[in-house]
Design an enzyme around this catalytic site. Structure first.
Site, PDB file in Angstrom:
ATOM      1  CD  GLU A 223      -2.999  -1.115   0.326  1.00  0.00           C
ATOM      2  OE1 GLU A 223      -3.306   0.003  -0.116  1.00  0.00           O
ATOM      3  OE2 GLU A 223      -3.600  -2.148  -0.013  1.00  0.00           O
ATOM      4  CB  CYS A 257      -1.512   7.467   1.251  1.00  0.00           C
ATOM      5  SG  CYS A 257      -3.081   6.737   1.739  1.00  0.00           S
TER       6      CYS A 257
HETATM    7  P1  NAD Z   1       7.392   5.110   7.802  1.00  0.00           P
HETATM    8  O1  NAD Z   1       8.659   5.875   7.786  1.00  0.00           O
HETATM    9  O2  NAD Z   1       6.627   4.988   9.081  1.00  0.00           O
HETATM   10  O3  NAD Z   1       7.728   3.661   7.230  1.00  0.00           O
HETATM   11  C1  NAD Z   1       6.742   2.645   7.158  1.00  0.00           C
HETATM   12  C2  NAD Z   1       7.239   1.404   7.868  1.00  0.00           C
HETATM   13  O4  NAD Z   1       8.409   0.920   7.221  1.00  0.00           O
HETATM   14  C3  NAD Z   1       7.594   1.663   9.332  1.00  0.00           C
HETATM   15  O5  NAD Z   1       7.004   0.667  10.125  1.00  0.00           O
HETATM   16  C4  NAD Z   1       9.097   1.602   9.318  1.00  0.00           C
HETATM   17  O6  NAD Z   1       9.625   1.110  10.541  1.00  0.00           O
HETATM   18  C5  NAD Z   1       9.424   0.666   8.183  1.00  0.00           C
HETATM   19  N1  NAD Z   1      10.729   0.932   7.587  1.00  0.00           N
HETATM   20  C6  NAD Z   1      11.278   2.150   7.352  1.00  0.00           C
HETATM   21  N2  NAD Z   1      12.486   2.005   6.762  1.00  0.00           N
HETATM   22  C7  NAD Z   1      12.704   0.673   6.625  1.00  0.00           C
HETATM   23  C8  NAD Z   1      13.760  -0.121   6.071  1.00  0.00           C
HETATM   24  N3  NAD Z   1      14.836   0.429   5.530  1.00  0.00           N
HETATM   25  N4  NAD Z   1      13.617  -1.456   6.078  1.00  0.00           N
HETATM   26  C9  NAD Z   1      12.517  -2.019   6.603  1.00  0.00           C
HETATM   27  N5  NAD Z   1      11.494  -1.321   7.131  1.00  0.00           N
HETATM   28  C10 NAD Z   1      11.580  -0.007   7.161  1.00  0.00           C
HETATM   29  O7  NAD Z   1       6.336   5.694   6.773  1.00  0.00           O
HETATM   30  P2  NAD Z   1       6.588   6.374   5.359  1.00  0.00           P
HETATM   31  O8  NAD Z   1       7.139   5.398   4.416  1.00  0.00           O
HETATM   32  O9  NAD Z   1       7.212   7.701   5.525  1.00  0.00           O
HETATM   33  O10 NAD Z   1       5.049   6.622   5.008  1.00  0.00           O
HETATM   34  C11 NAD Z   1       4.666   7.584   4.110  1.00  0.00           C
HETATM   35  C12 NAD Z   1       4.417   6.967   2.748  1.00  0.00           C
HETATM   36  O11 NAD Z   1       3.445   5.957   2.876  1.00  0.00           O
HETATM   37  C13 NAD Z   1       3.864   7.943   1.739  1.00  0.00           C
HETATM   38  O12 NAD Z   1       4.441   7.681   0.487  1.00  0.00           O
HETATM   39  C14 NAD Z   1       2.385   7.605   1.703  1.00  0.00           C
HETATM   40  O13 NAD Z   1       1.756   7.933   0.490  1.00  0.00           O
HETATM   41  C15 NAD Z   1       2.414   6.135   1.930  1.00  0.00           C
HETATM   42  N6  NAD Z   1       1.165   5.696   2.522  1.00  0.00           N
HETATM   43  C16 NAD Z   1       0.375   4.873   1.793  1.00  0.00           C
HETATM   44  C17 NAD Z   1      -0.840   4.479   2.313  1.00  0.00           C
HETATM   45  C18 NAD Z   1      -1.744   3.569   1.552  1.00  0.00           C
HETATM   46  O14 NAD Z   1      -2.672   3.054   2.166  1.00  0.00           O
HETATM   47  N7  NAD Z   1      -1.540   3.338   0.278  1.00  0.00           N
HETATM   48  C19 NAD Z   1      -1.238   4.915   3.571  1.00  0.00           C
HETATM   49  C20 NAD Z   1      -0.391   5.745   4.271  1.00  0.00           C
HETATM   50  C21 NAD Z   1       0.814   6.133   3.742  1.00  0.00           C
END
Ligand code: NAD
Length: 469
Positions: A223, A257
């Site tokens: 997602e 998102c």
């Molecule tokens: P985040 O930084 O919280 O990362 C998400 C998860 O990935 C966390 O649990 C984190 O611990 C883990 N993570 C981070 N780096 C990692 C690595 N190198 N290896 C393994 N795991 C790792 O969140 P984010 O990515 O900043 O979230 C924002 C993004 O998510 C935006 O692009 C947004 O559009 C997208 N998003 C999508 C949805 C959807 O439903 N499609 C919903 C919310 C957010």
């Protein structure tokens, strides 16, 4: 509305991870999660958690994001309760084997599709809707009869701590585990073998997740995000469009998102739309949005700095104020933005809305189609032909006509991306399907057993088989 100081990141001891996953696997193999009664009990417990501790969760979200209380309730707690209620109501029907017809040459027999749990699944959540995006997939995992490891985001540390404290008190401890922490803990988790991984977050980490999953041939649901366009036609109810765009964009300070990432407005309506959006911003958040409790904050300094760096991509129509101490970036609208400027390169994920003009709907469609497939697409128009043209000639994970965001809140609709905005979908029945294996089962009668299909393959059998085709 000020958020609290960032909390220390809660972390699980990584050395315990293999044993925690093993404990869940033993529980799954025992068959404990398969009965409908167990699934119902866990769903009920999840609802109890949400109703008893809703305020605690909303407070934690507020501490992380400065999110207005009502938004915390609506977008994280009540929406998840609605998912639990729907699953509880429909569970028996979803679990029922689905009869399919049997071809004549296989008769007498019956055929059915049986939905089986996948096993031990991993759900990795991000920080922007930290309760909904953790617990809503969990509803599907439970309904489908799985054990689950839950990994909240370390970035929303208050909410992670609340989930880490509450979930083990309510859910079957043999079947669920919460692993807290950041990259190290998630990396350790991803070394384990899971039967499915649902990851919500950015596309870069999605590749890390998919690569780790590939080592075990574990299927994934991703997602993700992207730049969701919002097209505004010349024939449009501008006041309504402005309200709905501004609401969808600046909800959670643009950290949604499916927020409209940018607007493509017909050139004849640019000024009117900008005026209407400016007026709406004043109506929603007053003269100084930093003082209203109804506007949230950017999650952390790193994101604030990134967003502040995008302000030079165009002419600031409204907003642009930054306060580092408060992690505040005013709701900002930009015009005269070049399609190649930094703000148009990556997903903005913050309270900045670039408005670009197009001469006609065909140009808007070409603009969208020349870029990666978005997670959401919005079109505002009074004309049926425009609606039809935009929906039929573009693609996106989901779409709304004369609205923003609302498609995510209808559990009858699958929620997910397409191409780089994600793969797979969940919500409502799709959550149950996401965590189920559709097993094909044929049950044959032994009353008759014609020899025609068995060796030796004599000439008359071949002739007969060819005649039957
Ligand atoms: P985040 O930084 O919280 O990362 C998400 C998860 O990935 C966390 O649990 C984190 O611990 C883990 N993570 C981070 N780096 C990692 C690595 N190198 N290896 C393994 N795991 C790792 O969140 P984010 O990515 O900043 O979230 C924002 C993004 O998510 C935006 O692009 C947004 O559009 C997208 N998003 C999508 C949805 C959807 O439903 N499609 C919903 C919310 C957010």
């Amino acid at each position: 509305m000020t958020r609290s100081a960032p909390a220390a990141i809660p972390r699980t001891d990584v050395s315990t991870i293999p044993d925690q996953v093993k404990r869940l696997r033993t529980a799954f193999d025992s068959g404990r999660t398969r009965p409908e009664a167990w699934r119902r009990e866990q769903l009920q417990q999840l609802k109890r958690l949400l109703t008893t501790h809703g305020q605690e969760l909303v407070d934690a979200i507020h501490a992380d994001l400065g999110r207005p209380e009502i938004e915390g309730w609506i977008t994280d707690v009540t929406v998840t309760v609605a998912e639990v209620d729907l699953a509880a109501k429909k569970l028996s029907r979803w679990m029922k084997p689905e009869r399919v017809s049997t071809p004549l040459n296989q008769q007498p027999a019956t055929a059915r599709i049986v939905r089986e749990p996948l096993g031990v699944v991993l759900i990795i959540a991000p920080w922007n809707y930290p309760v909904q995006l953790m617990l809503s997939p969990l509803v599907g995992a439970i309904a489908a009869g799985n054990c689950a490891v839950l990994k909240p985001s370390e970035v929303s540390a208050h909410t992670s701590a609340a989930l880490g404290r509450l979930l083990p008190r309510y859910l079957d401890p043999e079947c669920f585990a919460v692993i807290e922490g950041g990259v190290d803990e998630t990396t350790a988790l991803l070394r384990e073998r899971f039967d499915h991984i649902l990851y919500t977050g950015n596309g870069h980490v999605a590749k890390v997740v998919m690569e780790a999953a590939a080592k075990h041939l574990t299927p994934v649901t991703l997602e993700l995000g992207g730049k969701s366009p919002c097209i505004v036609d010349s024939e449009v109810d501008l006041a309504v469009a402005a309200r709905r765009i501004v609401w969808g964009k600046f909800l959670n300070a643009g950290q949604t998102c499916i927020a409209p990432d940018y607007v493509l407005v017909h050139e004849s309506r640019e000024k009117d739309l900008l005026d209407a959006m400016k007026a709406t911003l004043r109506e929603f958040y007053g003269e100084d949005p930093q003082r209203t409790p109804d506007f949230g904050r950017v999650i952390n300094e790193r994101h604030l700095e990134r967003l502040a760096g995008l302000l030079g991509s165009g002419e600031v129509v409204v907003g642009g104020q930054v306060d580092e101490v408060d992690c505040y970036l005013a709701p900002t609208i930009l015009r005269s933005v070049s399609p190649d400027s930094p703000v148009m390169r990556d997903e903005i994920f913050g309270p900045i809305l670039p408005v670009l003009t197009v001469p006609d709907i065909d140009s808007a469609i070409s603009f969208v189609n020349a870029r990666p497939k978005p997670l959401a697409l919005y079109v505002f128009t009074k004309r049926r032909e425009t609606e039809e043209a935009v929906i039929s000639r573009t693609t996106s994970g989901g779409a709304c006509v004369n609205a923003t965001i609302w498609h995510i809140a209808n559990p009858g609709l699958p929620f997910g991306g397409v191409g780089p905005s994600g793969m797979g979908a969940y919500h409502g029945r799709d959550s149950f399907e996401c965590f189920s294996h559709r097993r094909a089962v044929v049950s044959k009668s032994t009353a008759i057993d014609p020899k025609i299909a068995y060796p030796p393959y004599t000439k008359w059998k071949t002739t007969l088989i060819r005649k039957l085709l």
